[in-house]
Scaffold this motif. Structure first.
Motif, short mmCIF file in Angstrom:
data_model
loop_
_atom_site.label_atom_id
_atom_site.label_comp_id
_atom_site.label_asym_id
_atom_site.label_seq_id
_atom_site.Cartn_x
_atom_site.Cartn_y
_atom_site.Cartn_z
N THR A 297 38.35 33.50 42.17
CA THR A 297 38.99 34.74 42.60
C THR A 297 38.92 35.82 41.52
N SER A 298 38.98 35.43 40.26
CA SER A 298 39.00 36.42 39.17
C SER A 298 37.70 37.18 39.05
N VAL A 299 36.57 36.55 39.38
CA VAL A 299 35.28 37.24 39.26
C VAL A 299 34.69 37.59 40.62
N ASN A 300 35.46 37.37 41.67
CA ASN A 300 35.00 37.71 43.01
C ASN A 300 34.90 39.22 43.17
N LYS A 301 34.16 39.66 44.17
CA LYS A 301 33.97 41.09 44.37
C LYS A 301 35.17 41.74 45.06
N VAL A 302 36.07 40.94 45.58
CA VAL A 302 37.32 41.45 46.15
C VAL A 302 38.43 40.47 45.78
N TYR A 303 39.62 40.99 45.54
CA TYR A 303 40.76 40.16 45.15
C TYR A 303 41.97 40.72 45.90
N SER A 304 42.08 40.34 47.16
CA SER A 304 43.10 40.89 48.05
C SER A 304 44.50 40.42 47.66
#
Length: 410
Positions: A297-304
């Motif tokens: 999640t920390s390096v994902n392109k979205v962090y909802s």
């Protein structure tokens, strides 16, 4: 034990009621903009009811351009619950009520499941403020409870059921696919590669069995979710969005995020080798699952904002020491700050009288990720502290670990 279980159910109900109060303003007056952001009561449930044709019972994957942006089970839940709407005067509220009633039941079930796996810290889930604030943003709990059940059955040494529920969870929200990495590590360490191959096969077969009927008949709509996630640019909440919001530039984001993810996975594999001898397989599994999810999640392109619903239950499962609770609360506090920051940021540029400037919003992104990193490091320190001097990572132990990859074929 029964008294504790009843207390946890009561906490889960209370958390649901508090979350309902938070969302009730929009439920009463409608989900207008910017009011929905000013009062922090935005929900995809109401927003997508008409935007994705649920109000007309349009099949969620029939359109190539307007299919729901979720995997199959979530889409079918959205579609199926639309047939339960009976209030013609206020169908949005009726649809919202139906879905949150189901989410409350799922949340209660999730709390009970977490209690059965890790009873000492299960109470943290229903009292976590960021969780309470996010319960009704999306349909995520459908995936979270099936992922938790997968861990429950793994602990009970029922791998086939565990793999089945993991497959169902992946078809619902896809993020639990990262569970396969820790399960692979533990299988190799135990010399049970055949065990993992069977587990992997059941997970894949479950995924295929549910997806194929939709993919074969509505491929363009079905594939929209996967295409969107690959082609999307830096999006809300991500560290990449924070960098660009502060004037930085990020090139080749798809490849950069994938590269960093693999680097983090390699680091986690080495970390697992270092701690594997001093903890039970179940403790290692829950810790590695949470750390892998946090890295993802920390390096994902979205962090909802609702990603906290993914992380918190597995953070609770990963905890083994009461000293970790302070870091847990710091992390939850940072998540709560971000939760309100994003809505006020949206309110500002969508016409609200007050709003949060972009640079301040970007700052909350980094605070949020820093707090998550702090909590992860706290968990890691607890695991590392259990080692003795003779159990520290050595070249020999690494080679021994890698050699066990072939033991499953013996």
């Amino acid at each position: 034990m029964k008294t504790v279980s009843k207390s946890l159910i009561l906490l889960a109900v209370l958390a649901s009621l508090l979350s309902f109060v938070k969302f009730n303003h929009c439920r009463d007056v409608g989900w207008g903009v910017p009011d929905v952001y000013v009062h922090a009561c935005y929900s995809d449930i109401s927003a997508l009811y008409s935007d994705r044709g649920m109000d007309k019972h349009v099949f969620p994957y029939s359109s190539a351009t307007n299919a729901v942006e979720y995997p199959v089970i979530t889409g079918l839940v959205m579609w199926g619950t639309s047939y339960l709407v009976s209030d013609e005067k206020n169908p949005y509220r009726n649809y919202f009520d139906i879905n949150i009633a189901l989410l409350v039941l799922l949340f209660i079930g999730l709390v009970i499941t977490i209690f059965k796996i890790n009873p000492e810290f299960a109470y943290l889930l229903p009292v976590a403020p960021a969780v309470i604030a996010s319960l009704f943003i999306n349909w995520d709990l459908w995936a979270v409870i099936t992922a938790a059940l997968s861990i429950y059955f793994y602990k009970k040494e029922k791998p086939d059921l565990s793999a089945l529920f993991l497959g169902i969870s992946i078809v619902t929200k896809f993020f639990p696919i990262v569970f396969l990495f820790p399960i692979l590590l533990i299988s190799i360490k135990c010399g049970r590669l055949k065990y993992f191959l069977r587990y992997f096969a059941i997970t894949v077969i479950t995924w295929l069995a549910i997806n194929l009927p939709i993919a074969l008949t509505n491929y363009q709509g079905w594939s929209r979710f996967y295409k969107m996630n690959f082609t999307r640019t830096a999006d809300w909440g991500s560290i990449w969005y924070g960098i660009t919001a502060l004037g930085g530039k990020v090139s080749a984001l798809n490849y950069l995020s994938i590269l960093i993810t693999f680097i983090l996975i390699a680091a986690l594999a080495i970390f697992y080798i270092d701690i594997s001898e001093t903890r039970t397989h179940h403790q290692n599994l829950t810790l590695m699952i949470f750390l892998t999810m946090a890295a993802f999640t920390s390096v994902n392109k979205v962090y909802s904002p609702q990603y906290i619903l993914w992380l918190t239950p597995f953070a609770v499962l990963a905890m083994t020491n009461k000293k970790e609770r302070s870091a847990f609360w710091i992390w939850q506090g940072a998540e709560l700050i971000y939760h309100f920051a994003i809505w006020q940021y949206f309110a500002g540029f969508l016409g609200g009288k007050f709003g949060l400037p972009e640079n301040w919003y970007a700052l909350t992104i980094f605070i949020r990720i820093a707090a998550l990193l702090y909590f992860c490091l706290t968990l890691a320190r607890t695991a590392l502290a259990a080692r003795s001097t003779t159990q520290r990572l050595s070249r020999g132990s690494l080679l021994e670990f890698l050699s066990k990859a072939t033991d499953g074929y013996a």
